[in-house]
Write a protein that holds these residues in place. Sequence first.
Motif, PDB file in Angstrom:
ATOM      1  N   MET A 198       0.968  -1.219  -0.081  1.00  0.00           N
ATOM      2  CA  MET A 198      -0.027  -0.009   0.155  1.00  0.00           C
ATOM      3  C   MET A 198       0.782   1.426   0.026  1.00  0.00           C
ATOM      4  O   MET A 198       0.475   2.126  -0.902  1.00  0.00           O
ATOM      5  CB  MET A 198      -0.826   0.020   1.375  1.00  0.00           C
ATOM      6  CG  MET A 198      -1.645  -1.217   1.576  1.00  0.00           C
ATOM      7  SD  MET A 198      -2.919  -1.659   0.056  1.00  0.00           S
ATOM      8  CE  MET A 198      -3.472  -3.175   0.771  1.00  0.00           C
ATOM      9  N   VAL A 199       1.937   1.332   0.635  1.00  0.00           N
ATOM     10  CA  VAL A 199       2.943   2.187   0.811  1.00  0.00           C
ATOM     11  C   VAL A 199       3.516   2.789  -0.622  1.00  0.00           C
ATOM     12  O   VAL A 199       3.410   3.592  -0.835  1.00  0.00           O
ATOM     13  CB  VAL A 199       3.990   2.093   1.797  1.00  0.00           C
ATOM     14  CG1 VAL A 199       5.116   3.157   1.852  1.00  0.00           C
ATOM     15  CG2 VAL A 199       3.313   1.958   3.247  1.00  0.00           C
ATOM     16  N   SER A 211      -5.121   0.214 -10.057  1.00  0.00           N
ATOM     17  CA  SER A 211      -4.475   1.456 -10.114  1.00  0.00           C
ATOM     18  C   SER A 211      -4.215   2.081 -11.231  1.00  0.00           C
ATOM     19  O   SER A 211      -4.026   3.245 -11.418  1.00  0.00           O
ATOM     20  CB  SER A 211      -3.312   1.240  -9.098  1.00  0.00           C
ATOM     21  OG  SER A 211      -2.483   0.277  -9.850  1.00  0.00           O
ATOM     22  N   LEU A 212      -3.972   1.472 -12.306  1.00  0.00           N
ATOM     23  CA  LEU A 212      -3.710   1.935 -13.830  1.00  0.00           C
ATOM     24  C   LEU A 212      -4.962   2.712 -14.220  1.00  0.00           C
ATOM     25  O   LEU A 212      -5.067   3.803 -14.571  1.00  0.00           O
ATOM     26  CB  LEU A 212      -3.300   0.795 -14.608  1.00  0.00           C
ATOM     27  CG  LEU A 212      -2.935   1.379 -16.188  1.00  0.00           C
ATOM     28  CD1 LEU A 212      -2.048   2.474 -16.047  1.00  0.00           C
ATOM     29  CD2 LEU A 212      -2.875   0.135 -17.046  1.00  0.00           C
ATOM     30  N   GLY A 213      -5.997   2.022 -13.870  1.00  0.00           N
ATOM     31  CA  GLY A 213      -7.308   2.787 -14.093  1.00  0.00           C
ATOM     32  C   GLY A 213      -7.512   3.954 -13.324  1.00  0.00           C
ATOM     33  O   GLY A 213      -7.975   5.024 -13.993  1.00  0.00           O
ATOM     34  N   GLY A 273     -11.141   6.391   0.478  1.00  0.00           N
ATOM     35  CA  GLY A 273      -9.802   6.456   1.077  1.00  0.00           C
ATOM     36  C   GLY A 273      -8.519   5.884   0.261  1.00  0.00           C
ATOM     37  O   GLY A 273      -7.580   6.204   0.673  1.00  0.00           O
ATOM     38  N   TYR A 274      -8.911   5.091  -0.687  1.00  0.00           N
ATOM     39  CA  TYR A 274      -7.924   4.320  -1.383  1.00  0.00           C
ATOM     40  C   TYR A 274      -7.780   4.129  -2.868  1.00  0.00           C
ATOM     41  O   TYR A 274      -6.896   4.305  -3.460  1.00  0.00           O
ATOM     42  CB  TYR A 274      -7.525   3.001  -0.570  1.00  0.00           C
ATOM     43  CG  TYR A 274      -6.302   2.241  -1.234  1.00  0.00           C
ATOM     44  CD1 TYR A 274      -4.863   2.838  -1.342  1.00  0.00           C
ATOM     45  CD2 TYR A 274      -6.908   0.892  -1.605  1.00  0.00           C
ATOM     46  CE1 TYR A 274      -4.151   1.979  -1.649  1.00  0.00           C
ATOM     47  CE2 TYR A 274      -5.504   0.310  -2.099  1.00  0.00           C
ATOM     48  CZ  TYR A 274      -4.460   0.538  -2.041  1.00  0.00           C
ATOM     49  OH  TYR A 274      -3.312  -0.244  -2.642  1.00  0.00           O
ATOM     50  N   ILE A 315      -6.692   2.888   5.825  1.00  0.00           N
ATOM     51  CA  ILE A 315      -6.612   4.285   6.015  1.00  0.00           C
ATOM     52  C   ILE A 315      -5.267   4.446   6.500  1.00  0.00           C
ATOM     53  O   ILE A 315      -4.369   5.219   6.244  1.00  0.00           O
ATOM     54  CB  ILE A 315      -7.640   4.990   6.821  1.00  0.00           C
ATOM     55  CG1 ILE A 315      -9.057   5.187   5.908  1.00  0.00           C
ATOM     56  CG2 ILE A 315      -7.113   6.203   7.331  1.00  0.00           C
ATOM     57  CD1 ILE A 315      -8.940   5.826   4.933  1.00  0.00           C
ATOM     58  N   LYS A 316      -4.896   3.588   7.467  1.00  0.00           N
ATOM     59  CA  LYS A 316      -3.837   3.445   8.006  1.00  0.00           C
ATOM     60  C   LYS A 316      -2.614   3.310   7.060  1.00  0.00           C
ATOM     61  O   LYS A 316      -1.398   4.001   7.078  1.00  0.00           O
ATOM     62  CB  LYS A 316      -3.537   2.257   9.236  1.00  0.00           C
ATOM     63  CG  LYS A 316      -2.340   2.097  10.079  1.00  0.00           C
ATOM     64  CD  LYS A 316      -2.291   1.131  10.935  1.00  0.00           C
ATOM     65  CE  LYS A 316      -3.444   1.244  11.942  1.00  0.00           C
ATOM     66  NZ  LYS A 316      -3.290   0.337  13.125  1.00  0.00           N
ATOM     67  N   GLU A 317      -2.642   2.347   6.372  1.00  0.00           N
ATOM     68  CA  GLU A 317      -1.711   1.920   5.245  1.00  0.00           C
ATOM     69  C   GLU A 317      -1.544   3.298   4.128  1.00  0.00           C
ATOM     70  O   GLU A 317      -0.372   3.906   4.079  1.00  0.00           O
ATOM     71  CB  GLU A 317      -2.223   0.856   4.387  1.00  0.00           C
ATOM     72  CG  GLU A 317      -1.929  -0.491   4.978  1.00  0.00           C
ATOM     73  CD  GLU A 317      -3.148  -0.704   5.709  1.00  0.00           C
ATOM     74  OE1 GLU A 317      -4.088   0.413   5.955  1.00  0.00           O
ATOM     75  OE2 GLU A 317      -3.521  -1.916   6.324  1.00  0.00           O
TER      76      GLU A 317
END
Length: 275
Positions: free
Chosen positions: A1-2, A101-103, A147-148, A199-201
């Motif tokens: 995630m980071v 994530s590419l989208g 959130g992500y 969210i933490k990530e």
Amino acid sequence: MVAVVSFFMISGYVMALLIEKHYGSVGRVGHFYLDRAARLFPQFWWYCLLGGLVLWWTGHRDVFSSGCTGGKVALNALAIPLNFFQFGNLESCMLIPPAWSLGLEITFYLVAPFFLLSPKTRWISLPASLLVFGAAYVGAIDSDMFGYRLLPGVLFIFLTGAAFSGRDRLSKIIPVTVWALAALSAVFFPPNDTTSPMIKEVLLGVVFAVPALAITRRLPHSKIDDMLGNLSYGIFLNHFLIIWALRHFGYEVGWAYFLILFFFPQPHSRRFLFT
């Protein structure tokens, strides 16, 4: 995630520099879109094809490949629908699973010229995105999506990266402010993993990415950067199909995976600059 969050921030920085240098007017926006399409889609379509062939050849079925239909495969080829996989049961047919994530990245490209060419729009949009992320933070809206994964909640990450390209005082203040908000929130108001997963990530990603980008953008450019840059996109696209193929032959992820990953033929689609 980071790593994903860091990628979003780097993307904002690079796109701001690219638009400033080559597409600094509204009349150049179409050329920017052509540039991005030429950079992304040739390799993406190639690995979609390979991924489909590997799934067919190995008979591999998992959560990402158990519900493929012709329509879902066509949506895969468009890339952007992968960012909205939750809404159409598309997660059951993802030829390149991490390409959601590419989208999201392409969605950002569609709006980037209008945010980055207008400082006023950019700096109004950043706090608006922070408000969406804040709602996800406290569990008022779905934290995984807002959130992500979807642009309204993570646009502030892209725009924080873009601020590093600026020379005005506000551009210098924004990364520090966003970093401080993320760090203080993580320490004094840690998110609830049950009501606000992911969210933490994302917070950890922001805390890491801001100083990392501040340091690395000042380092001298080298041929190693070019080599790793050429490899990175192909590795991002091909690592799942390599895992599927290796597991078909009884291998688990290990040294063989990493060696094949780096030496697997990587087609290089040049980034065309329409200047």
